[in-house]
Scaffold this motif. Structure first.
Motif, mmCIF file in Angstrom:
data_model
loop_
_atom_site.group_PDB
_atom_site.id
_atom_site.type_symbol
_atom_site.label_atom_id
_atom_site.label_comp_id
_atom_site.label_asym_id
_atom_site.label_seq_id
_atom_site.Cartn_x
_atom_site.Cartn_y
_atom_site.Cartn_z
ATOM 1 N N THR A 113 -3.474 7.245 -4.968
ATOM 2 C CA THR A 113 -3.552 5.973 -4.258
ATOM 3 C C THR A 113 -3.188 6.174 -2.797
ATOM 4 O O THR A 113 -2.384 7.043 -2.457
ATOM 5 C CB THR A 113 -2.593 4.930 -4.878
ATOM 6 N N ARG A 172 4.040 8.202 -0.478
ATOM 7 C CA ARG A 172 4.144 7.115 -1.450
ATOM 8 C C ARG A 172 5.531 7.088 -2.077
ATOM 9 O O ARG A 172 6.111 6.029 -2.286
ATOM 10 C CB ARG A 172 3.069 7.250 -2.529
ATOM 11 N N ILE A 195 7.964 5.460 0.279
ATOM 12 C CA ILE A 195 7.779 4.006 0.357
ATOM 13 C C ILE A 195 8.332 3.331 -0.896
ATOM 14 O O ILE A 195 9.066 2.347 -0.807
ATOM 15 C CB ILE A 195 6.286 3.670 0.558
ATOM 16 N N THR A 196 8.005 3.860 -2.072
ATOM 17 C CA THR A 196 8.472 3.215 -3.300
ATOM 18 C C THR A 196 9.998 3.342 -3.449
ATOM 19 O O THR A 196 10.645 2.422 -3.953
ATOM 20 C CB THR A 196 7.769 3.794 -4.545
ATOM 21 N N ASN A 253 3.131 -3.751 0.296
ATOM 22 C CA ASN A 253 4.226 -4.163 -0.590
ATOM 23 C C ASN A 253 5.575 -4.045 0.117
ATOM 24 O O ASN A 253 6.457 -4.893 -0.066
ATOM 25 C CB ASN A 253 4.233 -3.323 -1.867
ATOM 26 N N ALA A 254 5.735 -3.009 0.915
ATOM 27 C CA ALA A 254 6.982 -2.829 1.668
ATOM 28 C C ALA A 254 7.195 -3.983 2.645
ATOM 29 O O ALA A 254 8.314 -4.464 2.821
ATOM 30 C CB ALA A 254 6.970 -1.491 2.402
ATOM 31 N N THR A 268 -1.604 5.002 0.903
ATOM 32 C CA THR A 268 -0.328 4.373 1.245
ATOM 33 C C THR A 268 -0.525 2.929 1.690
ATOM 34 O O THR A 268 0.450 2.187 1.780
ATOM 35 C CB THR A 268 0.392 5.144 2.359
ATOM 36 N N GLU A 312 1.926 13.201 -2.901
ATOM 37 C CA GLU A 312 2.360 11.815 -2.956
ATOM 38 C C GLU A 312 3.681 11.610 -2.232
ATOM 39 O O GLU A 312 4.423 10.681 -2.528
ATOM 40 C CB GLU A 312 2.432 11.375 -4.412
ATOM 41 N N ILE A 343 11.423 0.682 -1.154
ATOM 42 C CA ILE A 343 11.264 -0.645 -1.752
ATOM 43 C C ILE A 343 12.299 -0.849 -2.854
ATOM 44 O O ILE A 343 12.827 -1.947 -3.038
ATOM 45 C CB ILE A 343 9.832 -0.822 -2.304
ATOM 46 N N GLN A 381 0.214 12.409 3.544
ATOM 47 C CA GLN A 381 0.106 12.225 2.098
ATOM 48 C C GLN A 381 -0.967 13.075 1.440
ATOM 49 O O GLN A 381 -1.022 13.167 0.236
ATOM 50 C CB GLN A 381 -0.208 10.780 1.799
ATOM 51 N N SER A 407 -1.721 0.118 0.333
ATOM 52 C CA SER A 407 -1.212 -0.935 -0.556
ATOM 53 C C SER A 407 0.311 -0.859 -0.685
ATOM 54 O O SER A 407 0.990 -1.880 -0.759
ATOM 55 C CB SER A 407 -1.867 -0.854 -1.936
ATOM 56 N N HIS A 408 0.856 0.334 -0.672
ATOM 57 C CA HIS A 408 2.314 0.490 -0.749
ATOM 58 C C HIS A 408 2.986 -0.040 0.527
ATOM 59 O O HIS A 408 4.056 -0.641 0.466
ATOM 60 C CB HIS A 408 2.689 1.945 -0.984
#
Length: 136
Positions: A70, A21, A24-25, A78-79, A72, A18, A28, A14, A74-75
């Motif tokens: 940011t 990220r 991951i997003t 969330n995943a 990864t 990004e 999700i 990363q 926190s992401h």
């Protein structure tokens, strides 16, 4: 009716970008995609990390301090909270000296899903069984 398997493959770190990220997003967001499908159709995503992609997984990285982005961590949490199947290549963790204990864990947030550290052959199976593979 059917299941659409999608594999998100992260193969780049990363740093200064990004890419991880976004993978991951996007993974999700698979739940949003199901809104557009016919009744009974589902999407099954796998989020896989291989090669240099494993470098962004260690807890406690200072991506915001160093690069203004940011991390990864926190992401990834969330995943796990949305029960995403996360596969990390065991051989690549060993290659870069990253221990399994240093990977993000979302138990304190109530997640029941954990990161699966697996041999590359398991990631290969995910790639082969997917209808769509997205590279990041």
């Amino acid at each position: 009716m059917g299941d659409v398997k999608v594999t998100f493959l992260v193969q780049r770190p990363q740093y200064k970008g990004e890419t991880s990220r976004l993978a991951i997003t996007h993974a999700i967001a698979y739940q949003t995609v199901e809104i557009l499908l016919d009744d009974g159709d589902t999407v099954t995503p796998d989020l896989c990390f291989v090669g240099e992609g494993v470098l962004g997984l260690e807890k406690g990285q200072k991506a915001m301090d160093l690069y203004g982005i940011t991390s990864t961590e926190s992401h990834m949490k969330n995943a796990m909270l949305v029960d995403l199947n996360i596969l990390v290549c065991k051989e690549d963790l060993q290659k870069y000296g990253i221990s399994e204990d240093s990977l993000p864990d979302a138990e304190e947030m109530g997640a029941e899903v954990k990161i699966n550290v697996v041999p590359f052959s398991d990631i290969q199976k995910s790639l082969e069984s997917a209808r769509h593979v997205l590279f990041f």
